[in-house]
Design a protein around this motif. Structure first.
Motif, mmCIF file in Angstrom:
data_model
loop_
_atom_site.group_PDB
_atom_site.id
_atom_site.type_symbol
_atom_site.label_atom_id
_atom_site.label_comp_id
_atom_site.label_asym_id
_atom_site.label_seq_id
_atom_site.Cartn_x
_atom_site.Cartn_y
_atom_site.Cartn_z
ATOM 1 N N TYR A 1 0.869 -1.171 0.000
ATOM 2 C CA TYR A 1 0.000 0.000 0.000
ATOM 3 C C TYR A 1 0.909 1.225 0.000
ATOM 4 O O TYR A 1 1.761 1.360 0.884
ATOM 5 N N VAL A 2 0.739 2.112 -0.972
ATOM 6 C CA VAL A 2 1.671 3.234 -1.143
ATOM 7 C C VAL A 2 0.883 4.545 -1.196
ATOM 8 O O VAL A 2 -0.081 4.663 -1.950
ATOM 9 N N CYS A 3 1.300 5.523 -0.391
ATOM 10 C CA CYS A 3 0.641 6.828 -0.423
ATOM 11 C C CYS A 3 1.621 7.923 -0.018
ATOM 12 O O CYS A 3 2.399 7.769 0.922
ATOM 13 N N LEU B 1 9.370 -1.017 -6.337
ATOM 14 C CA LEU B 1 8.705 -2.270 -5.952
ATOM 15 C C LEU B 1 8.486 -3.163 -7.168
ATOM 16 O O LEU B 1 8.684 -4.384 -7.104
ATOM 17 N N THR B 2 8.082 -2.565 -8.281
ATOM 18 C CA THR B 2 7.869 -3.337 -9.501
ATOM 19 C C THR B 2 9.176 -3.960 -9.978
ATOM 20 O O THR B 2 9.232 -5.135 -10.363
ATOM 21 N N PHE C 1 -2.730 1.912 -4.486
ATOM 22 C CA PHE C 1 -2.414 3.334 -4.329
ATOM 23 C C PHE C 1 -3.485 4.160 -5.027
ATOM 24 O O PHE C 1 -4.228 3.663 -5.872
ATOM 25 N N ASN D 1 6.608 2.890 -6.276
ATOM 26 C CA ASN D 1 5.958 1.878 -7.108
ATOM 27 C C ASN D 1 6.918 1.322 -8.154
ATOM 28 O O ASN D 1 6.924 0.116 -8.430
ATOM 29 N N ALA E 1 1.612 -5.971 -10.243
ATOM 30 C CA ALA E 1 0.749 -4.790 -10.388
ATOM 31 C C ALA E 1 -0.520 -4.935 -9.569
ATOM 32 O O ALA E 1 -0.998 -3.987 -8.942
ATOM 33 N N GLN F 1 -5.124 6.420 -7.607
ATOM 34 C CA GLN F 1 -4.806 6.627 -9.023
ATOM 35 C C GLN F 1 -5.643 7.737 -9.615
ATOM 36 O O GLN F 1 -6.649 8.115 -9.082
ATOM 37 N N MET G 1 5.227 8.388 -4.758
ATOM 38 C CA MET G 1 4.517 7.169 -5.153
ATOM 39 C C MET G 1 5.089 6.577 -6.431
ATOM 40 O O MET G 1 5.241 5.357 -6.555
ATOM 41 N N GLU G 2 5.418 7.438 -7.372
ATOM 42 C CA GLU G 2 5.974 6.958 -8.632
ATOM 43 C C GLU G 2 7.303 6.245 -8.406
ATOM 44 O O GLU G 2 7.550 5.158 -8.953
ATOM 45 N N LEU H 1 -0.164 -3.901 -5.839
ATOM 46 C CA LEU H 1 0.136 -2.511 -5.497
ATOM 47 C C LEU H 1 -1.170 -1.745 -5.339
ATOM 48 O O LEU H 1 -1.952 -1.642 -6.283
#
Length: 221
Positions: free
Chosen positions: A192-194, A207-208, A219, A204, A214, A221, A200-201, A217
């Protein structure tokens, strides 16, 4: 449809973040992690709607918001921080894509902790904190929102980083690919990303690169 709500109380939780307690409309329901738009019900301010995340429990009789003020911007958050109890506000229906999908790693930057406060408090209320980890980045220790509560809830699984200060109990570094690779041993779990869009970019992307899927993840959008 907008709801008319009233500010009941405010208090500082850090030097520039306030907790707002707001009346809850009858029948209003919000999922932990969802947001609403708030506006001050005054001429010239009604149209200035901004998104904020309720941070209390879903079953609470009132709504709680945890809002950072930016006095140098002289904008909506500054106006909110100057409100007195009794002020009338307008609130939208809830919206958002940050919804709990199961245990995982919560990665937050600054005020991006707010949807996770709601989710983690709800998990604690249900006795479901096992398997949750928080990685939370701020500039200095004084910027950490609800630090004592988060450390109490998560113990050693509450990892706090500071980017502009080196202090005991905090990792003086950024949440980058190297840190994530050192810290996490399972990239198939939920993430969970915020935080701010560049944060965030970057998170993410890292992590990718490290193998996160995908669909795992979560977040805004």
């Amino acid at each position: 449809m907008d709801h008319a709500v009233k500010l009941l109380m405010t208090q500082f939780v850090t030097h520039d973040v306030k907790r707002f307690i707001v009346s809850k409309p009858p029948g209003f329901s919000v999922m932990p992690g969802q947001g609403v738009e708030l506006a001050i019900d005054r001429p010239g301010l009604r149209e200035q709607r901004r998104p904020f995340t309720p941070t209390g429990l879903a079953a609470d009789a009132v709504l709680e918001f945890t809002i950072k003020g930016y006095p140098s911007h002289a904008g909506v958050t500054d106006a909110l921080h100057r409100l007195e109890p009794g002020a009338e506000m307008l609130m939208s229906e809830p919206f958002g894509t940050i919804q709990y999908k199961g245990p995982g790693v919560f990665v937050a930057g600054g005020a991006g902790i707010t949807p996770f406060l709601a989710i983690l408090r709800e998990r604690a209320h249900r006795g479901e904190l096992a398997g949750q980890t928080l990685i939370f980045s701020n500039k200095t220790p004084g910027d950490v929102i609800c630090e004592k509560e988060l450390r109490h809830l998560l113990g050693e699984r509450c990892l706090l980083l500071t980017t502009a200060a080196d202090a005991p109990g905090y990792a003086h570094r950024r949440i980058d690919r190297a840190f994530l690779e050192e810290t996490i041993d399972d990239f198939t779990q939920n993430f969970y990303v915020c935080g701010p869009p560049p944060f965030m970019e970057a998170v993410n992307g890292a992590l990718t690169d490290l193998g996160a899927r995908a669909e795992s993840l979560v977040f805004e959008q």
